[in-house]
Design an enzyme around this catalytic site. Structure first.
Site, PDB file in Angstrom:
ATOM      1  CE  LYS A   4      -4.365  -1.091   2.281  1.00 32.40           C
ATOM      2  NZ  LYS A   4      -5.251  -0.915   3.432  1.00 32.40           N
ATOM      3  NE  ARG A  44     -13.924  -3.220   4.347  1.00 34.36           N
ATOM      4  CZ  ARG A  44     -13.204  -2.301   5.004  1.00 34.36           C
ATOM      5  NH1 ARG A  44     -12.575  -2.618   6.117  1.00 34.36           N
ATOM      6  NH2 ARG A  44     -13.115  -1.071   4.556  1.00 34.36           N
ATOM      7  CB  CYS A  69     -19.460   1.045   9.050  1.00 30.70           C
ATOM      8  SG  CYS A  69     -17.812   1.643   8.667  1.00 30.70           S
TER       9      CYS A  69
HETATM   10  N1  LIG Z   1     -14.621   2.558   6.210  1.00 31.45           N
HETATM   11  C1  LIG Z   1     -15.395   3.538   6.627  1.00 31.45           C
HETATM   12  O1  LIG Z   1     -16.195   4.089   5.886  1.00 31.45           O
HETATM   13  C2  LIG Z   1     -15.327   4.007   8.054  1.00 31.45           C
HETATM   14  C3  LIG Z   1     -15.977   5.205   8.412  1.00 31.45           C
HETATM   15  C4  LIG Z   1     -15.918   5.634   9.747  1.00 31.45           C
HETATM   16  C5  LIG Z   1     -15.208   4.903  10.692  1.00 31.45           C
HETATM   17  N2  LIG Z   1     -14.590   3.746  10.305  1.00 31.45           N
HETATM   18  C6  LIG Z   1     -13.789   3.044  11.315  1.00 31.45           C
HETATM   19  O2  LIG Z   1     -12.424   3.454  11.111  1.00 31.45           O
HETATM   20  C7  LIG Z   1     -11.526   2.366  11.354  1.00 31.45           C
HETATM   21  C8  LIG Z   1     -10.691   2.072  10.111  1.00 31.45           C
HETATM   22  O3  LIG Z   1     -11.565   1.638   9.100  1.00 31.45           O
HETATM   23  P1  LIG Z   1     -11.065   1.457   7.573  1.00 31.45           P
HETATM   24  O4  LIG Z   1     -12.237   1.044   6.782  1.00 31.45           O
HETATM   25  O5  LIG Z   1     -10.299   2.688   7.171  1.00 31.45           O
HETATM   26  O6  LIG Z   1     -10.042   0.223   7.775  1.00 31.45           O
HETATM   27  P2  LIG Z   1      -9.138  -0.511   6.680  1.00 31.45           P
HETATM   28  O7  LIG Z   1      -9.157  -1.925   7.045  1.00 31.45           O
HETATM   29  O8  LIG Z   1      -9.523  -0.068   5.313  1.00 31.45           O
HETATM   30  O9  LIG Z   1      -7.672   0.092   6.961  1.00 31.45           O
HETATM   31  C9  LIG Z   1      -6.944  -0.118   8.142  1.00 31.45           C
HETATM   32  C10 LIG Z   1      -5.464   0.032   7.823  1.00 31.45           C
HETATM   33  O10 LIG Z   1      -4.709   0.009   9.024  1.00 31.45           O
HETATM   34  C11 LIG Z   1      -3.459  -0.643   8.769  1.00 31.45           C
HETATM   35  N3  LIG Z   1      -2.848  -1.029  10.057  1.00 31.45           N
HETATM   36  C12 LIG Z   1      -3.197  -2.059  10.871  1.00 31.45           C
HETATM   37  N4  LIG Z   1      -2.415  -2.059  11.956  1.00 31.45           N
HETATM   38  C13 LIG Z   1      -1.538  -1.017  11.835  1.00 31.45           C
HETATM   39  C14 LIG Z   1      -0.501  -0.491  12.636  1.00 31.45           C
HETATM   40  N5  LIG Z   1      -0.172  -1.038  13.805  1.00 31.45           N
HETATM   41  N6  LIG Z   1       0.186   0.597  12.204  1.00 31.45           N
HETATM   42  C15 LIG Z   1      -0.137   1.169  11.000  1.00 31.45           C
HETATM   43  N7  LIG Z   1      -1.120   0.709  10.207  1.00 31.45           N
HETATM   44  C16 LIG Z   1      -1.823  -0.356  10.611  1.00 31.45           C
HETATM   45  C17 LIG Z   1      -3.854  -1.800   7.862  1.00 31.45           C
HETATM   46  O11 LIG Z   1      -2.745  -2.327   7.164  1.00 31.45           O
HETATM   47  C18 LIG Z   1      -4.876  -1.106   6.956  1.00 31.45           C
HETATM   48  O12 LIG Z   1      -4.267  -0.555   5.795  1.00 31.45           O
HETATM   49  C19 LIG Z   1     -12.427   1.205  11.821  1.00 31.45           C
HETATM   50  O13 LIG Z   1     -12.516   1.266  13.224  1.00 31.45           O
HETATM   51  C20 LIG Z   1     -13.765   1.529  11.203  1.00 31.45           C
HETATM   52  O14 LIG Z   1     -14.839   0.966  11.919  1.00 31.45           O
HETATM   53  C21 LIG Z   1     -14.603   3.282   9.018  1.00 31.45           C
HETATM   54  O1  LIG Z   2     -31.368   4.801   2.545  1.00 29.66           O
HETATM   55  C1  LIG Z   2     -30.444   3.989   2.548  1.00 29.66           C
HETATM   56  C2  LIG Z   2     -29.104   4.328   2.801  1.00 29.66           C
HETATM   57  C3  LIG Z   2     -28.117   3.338   2.788  1.00 29.66           C
HETATM   58  N1  LIG Z   2     -28.449   2.056   2.529  1.00 29.66           N
HETATM   59  C4  LIG Z   2     -27.407   1.006   2.555  1.00 29.66           C
HETATM   60  O2  LIG Z   2     -26.657   1.137   3.759  1.00 29.66           O
HETATM   61  C5  LIG Z   2     -25.312   0.729   3.570  1.00 29.66           C
HETATM   62  C6  LIG Z   2     -24.359   1.775   4.092  1.00 29.66           C
HETATM   63  O3  LIG Z   2     -24.435   2.926   3.299  1.00 29.66           O
HETATM   64  P1  LIG Z   2     -23.728   4.302   3.701  1.00 29.66           P
HETATM   65  O4  LIG Z   2     -24.101   4.657   5.069  1.00 29.66           O
HETATM   66  O5  LIG Z   2     -24.013   5.282   2.643  1.00 29.66           O
HETATM   67  O6  LIG Z   2     -22.190   3.896   3.588  1.00 29.66           O
HETATM   68  P2  LIG Z   2     -20.994   3.628   4.621  1.00 29.66           P
HETATM   69  O7  LIG Z   2     -19.761   4.015   3.902  1.00 29.66           O
HETATM   70  O8  LIG Z   2     -21.107   2.240   5.154  1.00 29.66           O
HETATM   71  O9  LIG Z   2     -21.193   4.694   5.819  1.00 29.66           O
HETATM   72  C7  LIG Z   2     -21.771   4.370   7.077  1.00 29.66           C
HETATM   73  O10 LIG Z   2     -20.813   3.772   7.939  1.00 29.66           O
HETATM   74  C8  LIG Z   2     -19.634   4.589   8.160  1.00 29.66           C
HETATM   75  C9  LIG Z   2     -18.672   3.776   8.997  1.00 29.66           C
HETATM   76  O11 LIG Z   2     -18.935   3.841  10.355  1.00 29.66           O
HETATM   77  C10 LIG Z   2     -20.066   5.890   8.844  1.00 29.66           C
HETATM   78  O12 LIG Z   2     -18.922   6.697   9.072  1.00 29.66           O
HETATM   79  C11 LIG Z   2     -21.081   6.617   7.969  1.00 29.66           C
HETATM   80  O13 LIG Z   2     -21.530   7.797   8.642  1.00 29.66           O
HETATM   81  C12 LIG Z   2     -22.262   5.679   7.714  1.00 29.66           C
HETATM   82  O14 LIG Z   2     -23.206   6.319   6.834  1.00 29.66           O
HETATM   83  C13 LIG Z   2     -25.171   0.452   2.065  1.00 29.66           C
HETATM   84  O15 LIG Z   2     -25.227  -0.934   1.843  1.00 29.66           O
HETATM   85  C14 LIG Z   2     -26.372   1.141   1.440  1.00 29.66           C
HETATM   86  O16 LIG Z   2     -26.814   0.495   0.271  1.00 29.66           O
HETATM   87  C15 LIG Z   2     -29.776   1.701   2.266  1.00 29.66           C
HETATM   88  O17 LIG Z   2     -30.093   0.524   2.019  1.00 29.66           O
HETATM   89  N2  LIG Z   2     -30.728   2.676   2.270  1.00 29.66           N
END
Ligand SMILES: NC(=O)c1ccc[n+]([C@@H]2O[C@H](COP(=O)([O-])OP(=O)(O)OC[C@H]3O[C@@H](n4cnc5c(N)ncnc54)[C@H](O)[C@@H]3O)[C@@H](O)[C@H]2O)c1
Ligand SMILES: O=c1ccn([C@@H]2O[C@H](COP(=O)(O)OP(=O)(O)O[C@H]3O[C@H](CO)[C@@H](O)[C@H](O)[C@H]3O)[C@@H](O)[C@H]2O)c(=O)[nH]1
Length: 438
Positions: free
Chosen positions: A35, A325, A258
């Site tokens: 990465k 996922r 999430c």
């Molecule tokens: N994906 C989202 O939309 C989203 C939104 C809000 C909050 N979150 C939360 O944020 C967190 C991260 O989610 P993500 O989707 O970005 O995860 P991800 O799995 O896409 O990325 C995590 C990264 O951390 C790296 N990593 C692991 N251990 C490490 C270490 N010790 N030092 C440095 N790097 C390390 C991994 O190699 C990986 O690249 C989770 O807790 C998730 O629930 C995710």
């Molecule tokens: O009216 C709706 C809105 C969303 N979805 C579904 O819900 C899931 C999640 O969608 P969305 O919330 O847009 O995407 P994420 O990237 O998973 O974001 C959610 O999860 C993140 C990780 O925690 C948070 O940061 C965000 O605020 C929260 O919206 C998807 O499968 C969508 O298809 C529906 O079926 N109906």
């Protein structure tokens, strides 16, 4: 400000890139050297609109760096943001192993008086636990802030730059003010809370949104039974400001990295504290059933799925992302596979990630045309714009039978009725049949 970000996933990378864009000096650290190598070449490891442009621009400007060395990243940082994954354990709880390792990595190289920010989604009490781990591993003074993230995949950059709110949870006023200062250039509302409230706000928000989706999906199922139209119903409900228009799109359930895990983790936390949060159990159960909807409808319409060609349009859990996922497509593909249907799927960007999960359970087309050719039915699984813009007359012409099960309600009624022959099954609305006797 000098900032280190641990983890270059969806959250860490988007955060790092956006903080560099507003003028901070950011160094992103990851344990995944592939990465980091790609990022150093200006290539984003994830599909996220707008990300690569900001990545290239800020790397060239010298504001943004990437490393696999925790020491190089952390030793000069005033603020260290932890954004590593907190996936789901088998018992539903959040797996904190990456976070705990990250805490140890941080303590090994901490600069005195730096601020450690936990951005990963973590159960209530985790910030305090991490604080004790760092304290046990270093004698240097440091401060902690909980700063959960609310961005959505597919709009991560926009959501970061124009967040509805930023939550800063800390028991240390000076640390909270410094993080407020870090975010000031974004000019978005900031709410200060204590640490445990900040942790809870994240789970409560995701659980509420997931419950809203399960609620509207149950209403959609009822609409089908009584002959109402979910689009009109959701529209009518959403105009009430107390309800709001967002997250009322009925479909085939929520997926992603999430909602599924966070609802389960909150339920687990409730259980640990003797609270029976039965509403969340129902949210999960409704979602599990809703993901089977297209399959159930196809079984009822086609009777026998063995050797039928099903074209699956969309694999990612939502549009504008390549993330697979917990995508509903996974469950649908397995159900169709068990029924011995021949599945040919097309997704604009998620094919490679889908292959890692689904392997040869399904076939992968490189275009809509290839997927639908001679199909007995089309399943619309993800509402990509490419699919919304399809000419249904052309699509149905190339199918063996013009049957479409639309799990995301992508088409207006007039577009469907313009076809000379079609059977169209949406979610929460009456089916439309044109030019056929059924
Ligand atoms: N994906 C989202 O939309 C989203 C939104 C809000 C909050 N979150 C939360 O944020 C967190 C991260 O989610 P993500 O989707 O970005 O995860 P991800 O799995 O896409 O990325 C995590 C990264 O951390 C790296 N990593 C692991 N251990 C490490 C270490 N010790 N030092 C440095 N790097 C390390 C991994 O190699 C990986 O690249 C989770 O807790 C998730 O629930 C995710
Ligand atoms: O009216 C709706 C809105 C969303 N979805 C579904 O819900 C899931 C999640 O969608 P969305 O919330 O847009 O995407 P994420 O990237 O998973 O974001 C959610 O999860 C993140 C990780 O925690 C948070 O940061 C965000 O605020 C929260 O919206 C998807 O499968 C969508 O298809 C529906 O079926 N109906």
């Amino acid at each position: 400000m000098k900032i280190a970000v641990l983890g270059t996933g969806y959250v860490g990378l988007s955060t790092g890139v956006c903080l560099s864009e507003v003028g901070h000096h950011v160094i992103c650290i990851d344990i995944d050297d592939q990465k980091i190598n790609r990022l150093r070449q200006g290539i984003s490891p994830i599909y996220e609109p707008g990300l690569e442009d900001l990545l290239t621009k800020n790397t060239a400007a010298g504001n943004l760096q990437f490393t696999t060395s925790h020491q190089e990243g952390i030793e000069n940082a005033e603020v260290i943001i932890i954004a590593v994954g907190t996936p789901q354990r088998n018992d539903g709880a959040a797996d904190l192993s990456y976070l705990l390792q990250a805490a140890k990595d941080v303590s090994a190289h901490l600069k005195p008086d730096s601020i450690v920010v936990i951005k990963s989604t973590v159960p209530v009490g985790t910030n305090d636990y991490v604080k004790s781990i760092i304290t046990n591993h270093t004698k240097k003074p440091f401060k902690m802030v909980s700063n959960p993230e609310f961005l959505r995949q597919g709009s991560a950059i926009k959501d970061t730059m124009k967040a509805d709110r930023i939550i800063i949870g800390s028991e240390d006023k000076e640390a909270a003010l410094k993080i407020q200062e870090m975010y000031r250039p974004l000019n978005v509302p900031i709410l200060m809370t204590n640490v445990r409230s900040a942790e809870m706000i994240k789970y409560a928000s995701n659980a509420f949104l997931a419950t809203k989706i399960s609620f509207i999906n149950e209403i959609a199922n009822l609409c089908e039974a009584v002959g109402a139209n979910i689009i009109d119903v959701a529209n009518g409900m959403g105009k009430d400001k107390r309800i709001g228009e967002a997250f009322l799109q009925a479909g085939i359930g929520y997926g992603g990295s999430c909602f599924p895990k966070d609802v389960k983790a909150l339920l687990h936390t409730a259980g640990l504290h003797g609270v029976d949060f039965s509403l969340l159990r129902e949210t999960i159960a409704i979602n599990d059933e809703q993901q089977k909807l297209l399959f159930t409808k196809a079984c009822s319409r086609l009777k026998q799925l063995k050797d039928k060609k099903i074209a699956m349009l969309g694999l990612s859990f939502k549009p504008e992302t390549d993330d697979m996922r917990e995508a509903p497509s996974i469950k649908i593909a397995h159900l169709l596979h068990e029924a011995e249907a021949k599945v040919v799927a097309y997704d604009p960007v998620a094919k490679d990630n889908a292959k890692k999960i689904l392997g040869d359970t399904i076939e992968y087309a490189s275009s809509v045309d290839q997927a639908i050719e001679n199909a007995d039915a089309v399943f619309i699984v993800t509402e990509w714009n490419e699919f919304k813009q399809l000419d249904l007359t052309e699509v149905t012409k190339h199918m063996k039978q013009p049957i479409i099960f639309d799990g995301r309600n992508c088409f207006e009624e007039n577009k469907i009725r313009a076809c000379s022959k079609i059977e169209y099954y949406p979610v929460g609305k009456p089916a439309i049949v044109v030019g056929l006797d059924t």
